[in-house]
Motif scaffolding. Structure first.
Motif, PDB file in Angstrom:
ATOM      1  N   ILE A  11       0.441  -1.394   0.087  1.00 45.32           N
ATOM      2  CA  ILE A  11      -0.351   0.002  -0.159  1.00 45.32           C
ATOM      3  C   ILE A  11       0.726   0.955   0.306  1.00 45.32           C
ATOM      4  O   ILE A  11       1.972   1.598   0.423  1.00 45.32           O
ATOM      5  CB  ILE A  11      -0.882  -0.519   0.740  1.00 45.32           C
ATOM      6  CG1 ILE A  11      -1.493   1.023   1.251  1.00 45.32           C
ATOM      7  CG2 ILE A  11      -0.275   0.094   2.654  1.00 45.32           C
ATOM      8  CD1 ILE A  11      -2.793   1.499   2.335  1.00 45.32           C
ATOM      9  N   LYS A  12       0.578   2.201  -0.321  1.00 45.62           N
ATOM     10  CA  LYS A  12       1.593   3.469  -0.648  1.00 45.62           C
ATOM     11  C   LYS A  12       1.226   4.294   0.817  1.00 45.62           C
ATOM     12  O   LYS A  12       0.037   4.144   1.856  1.00 45.62           O
ATOM     13  CB  LYS A  12       0.729   4.356  -2.171  1.00 45.62           C
ATOM     14  CG  LYS A  12       0.961   3.744  -2.838  1.00 45.62           C
ATOM     15  CD  LYS A  12       1.002   4.974  -4.324  1.00 45.62           C
ATOM     16  CE  LYS A  12       0.999   4.112  -5.751  1.00 45.62           C
ATOM     17  NZ  LYS A  12       1.088   4.449  -6.632  1.00 45.62           N
ATOM     18  N   GLY A  14       0.906   7.576   1.247  1.00 46.56           N
ATOM     19  CA  GLY A  14      -0.356   8.558   1.815  1.00 46.56           C
ATOM     20  C   GLY A  14      -1.877   7.927   2.076  1.00 46.56           C
ATOM     21  O   GLY A  14      -2.460   8.361   2.776  1.00 46.56           O
ATOM     22  N   GLN A  15      -1.896   6.445   1.353  1.00 46.86           N
ATOM     23  CA  GLN A  15      -3.209   5.575   0.977  1.00 46.86           C
ATOM     24  C   GLN A  15      -2.865   4.670   3.021  1.00 46.86           C
ATOM     25  O   GLN A  15      -3.531   5.118   3.207  1.00 46.86           O
ATOM     26  CB  GLN A  15      -3.160   4.282   0.401  1.00 46.86           C
ATOM     27  CG  GLN A  15      -3.181   5.452  -1.139  1.00 46.86           C
ATOM     28  CD  GLN A  15      -3.268   4.358  -2.387  1.00 46.86           C
ATOM     29  OE1 GLN A  15      -2.514   3.391  -2.026  1.00 46.86           O
ATOM     30  NE2 GLN A  15      -3.881   4.387  -3.578  1.00 46.86           N
ATOM     31  N   LEU A  16      -2.072   4.486   3.297  1.00 45.75           N
ATOM     32  CA  LEU A  16      -1.619   4.265   4.195  1.00 45.75           C
ATOM     33  C   LEU A  16      -2.495   4.777   5.310  1.00 45.75           C
ATOM     34  O   LEU A  16      -3.292   4.903   7.067  1.00 45.75           O
ATOM     35  CB  LEU A  16      -0.850   3.525   5.015  1.00 45.75           C
ATOM     36  CG  LEU A  16      -0.920   2.952   6.630  1.00 45.75           C
ATOM     37  CD1 LEU A  16      -1.421   1.122   6.173  1.00 45.75           C
ATOM     38  CD2 LEU A  16       1.424   2.580   6.698  1.00 45.75           C
ATOM     39  N   LYS A  18      -4.125   7.588   5.629  1.00 45.48           N
ATOM     40  CA  LYS A  18      -5.826   8.090   5.700  1.00 45.48           C
ATOM     41  C   LYS A  18      -6.232   6.622   6.495  1.00 45.48           C
ATOM     42  O   LYS A  18      -7.128   6.839   6.445  1.00 45.48           O
ATOM     43  CB  LYS A  18      -6.609   8.658   4.193  1.00 45.48           C
ATOM     44  CG  LYS A  18      -5.419   9.280   3.356  1.00 45.48           C
ATOM     45  CD  LYS A  18      -6.351   9.697   1.945  1.00 45.48           C
ATOM     46  CE  LYS A  18      -5.830   9.081   0.815  1.00 45.48           C
ATOM     47  NZ  LYS A  18      -6.713   9.336  -0.582  1.00 45.48           N
ATOM     48  N   LEU A  19      -6.487   5.414   5.378  1.00 44.26           N
ATOM     49  CA  LEU A  19      -6.689   4.388   6.110  1.00 44.26           C
ATOM     50  C   LEU A  19      -6.614   3.937   7.413  1.00 44.26           C
ATOM     51  O   LEU A  19      -7.341   3.859   8.456  1.00 44.26           O
ATOM     52  CB  LEU A  19      -6.376   3.086   5.035  1.00 44.26           C
ATOM     53  CG  LEU A  19      -6.675   1.396   6.227  1.00 44.26           C
ATOM     54  CD1 LEU A  19      -7.635   1.800   5.409  1.00 44.26           C
ATOM     55  CD2 LEU A  19      -5.676   0.701   5.490  1.00 44.26           C
ATOM     56  N   SER A  25      -7.008  13.655   5.146  1.00 39.75           N
ATOM     57  CA  SER A  25      -7.955  13.773   3.761  1.00 39.75           C
ATOM     58  C   SER A  25      -5.772  13.103   3.013  1.00 39.75           C
ATOM     59  O   SER A  25      -4.587  13.098   3.509  1.00 39.75           O
ATOM     60  CB  SER A  25      -7.802  14.769   2.966  1.00 39.75           C
ATOM     61  OG  SER A  25      -6.440  15.912   3.197  1.00 39.75           O
ATOM     62  N   GLY A  26      -6.068  13.101   1.799  1.00 39.48           N
ATOM     63  CA  GLY A  26      -4.591  13.002   0.546  1.00 39.48           C
ATOM     64  C   GLY A  26      -3.773  14.060   0.589  1.00 39.48           C
ATOM     65  O   GLY A  26      -2.602  14.211   0.844  1.00 39.48           O
ATOM     66  N   LYS A  30       0.371  14.583   2.245  1.00 38.87           N
ATOM     67  CA  LYS A  30       1.368  14.814   1.767  1.00 38.87           C
ATOM     68  C   LYS A  30       2.292  16.640   2.018  1.00 38.87           C
ATOM     69  O   LYS A  30       3.183  15.488   2.401  1.00 38.87           O
ATOM     70  CB  LYS A  30       0.583  15.639   0.321  1.00 38.87           C
ATOM     71  CG  LYS A  30       1.681  16.559  -1.077  1.00 38.87           C
ATOM     72  CD  LYS A  30       1.192  16.844  -2.016  1.00 38.87           C
ATOM     73  CE  LYS A  30       2.377  17.763  -2.410  1.00 38.87           C
ATOM     74  NZ  LYS A  30       1.500  18.678  -3.972  1.00 38.87           N
ATOM     75  N   ARG A  48       5.480  10.477  -0.726  1.00 39.19           N
ATOM     76  CA  ARG A  48       3.706   9.704  -0.562  1.00 39.19           C
ATOM     77  C   ARG A  48       3.772   8.537  -1.026  1.00 39.19           C
ATOM     78  O   ARG A  48       3.037   8.076  -1.040  1.00 39.19           O
ATOM     79  CB  ARG A  48       2.886  11.094  -0.460  1.00 39.19           C
ATOM     80  CG  ARG A  48       1.434  10.532  -0.967  1.00 39.19           C
ATOM     81  CD  ARG A  48       1.324  12.096  -1.279  1.00 39.19           C
ATOM     82  NE  ARG A  48       1.353  12.375  -2.494  1.00 39.19           N
ATOM     83  CZ  ARG A  48       0.030  12.902  -2.538  1.00 39.19           C
ATOM     84  NH1 ARG A  48      -1.136  13.020  -2.781  1.00 39.19           N
ATOM     85  NH2 ARG A  48       0.730  12.806  -4.073  1.00 39.19           N
ATOM     86  N   LYS A  51       5.901   2.242  -1.005  1.00 38.34           N
ATOM     87  CA  LYS A  51       5.206   0.716  -1.034  1.00 38.34           C
ATOM     88  C   LYS A  51       5.794   0.675   0.079  1.00 38.34           C
ATOM     89  O   LYS A  51       6.779   0.125   0.326  1.00 38.34           O
ATOM     90  CB  LYS A  51       5.687  -0.060  -2.450  1.00 38.34           C
ATOM     91  CG  LYS A  51       5.405   0.505  -3.563  1.00 38.34           C
ATOM     92  CD  LYS A  51       5.850  -0.495  -5.000  1.00 38.34           C
ATOM     93  CE  LYS A  51       5.293   0.328  -6.215  1.00 38.34           C
ATOM     94  NZ  LYS A  51       5.974  -0.693  -7.395  1.00 38.34           N
TER      95      LYS A  51
END
Length: 69
Positions: A11-12, A14-16, A18-19, A25-26, A30, A48, A51
């Protein structure tokens, strides 16, 4: 330490963030990454799109999470 399970190989970062609820937010992700406030496996991470894979530990604002995939 909180454990986050993912279905994919990675998972990237930035996504992590948020999760895991570490940011809203993204755009927030950032900024905190670019400001050097996030560590991956004890090293400051500035990308961001980094991986994040199984067993990686991400730390931000005193909270750590480990990935389980």
């Amino acid at each position: 330490m909180e454990i986050i399970k993912i279905k994919d190989e990675y998972i990237k970062l930035g996504q992590l963030l948020k999760l895991a609820g570490m940011c809203d937010s993204g755009v927030d992700a950032k900024h905190i990454i670019e400001d050097g406030l996030v560590q991956v496996n004890g090293q400051t991470e500035m990308q961001r799109g980094k991986k994040i894979r199984n067993k990686d530990v991400v730390t931000y604002n005193g909270k750590s999470i480990q990935i389980e995939g």
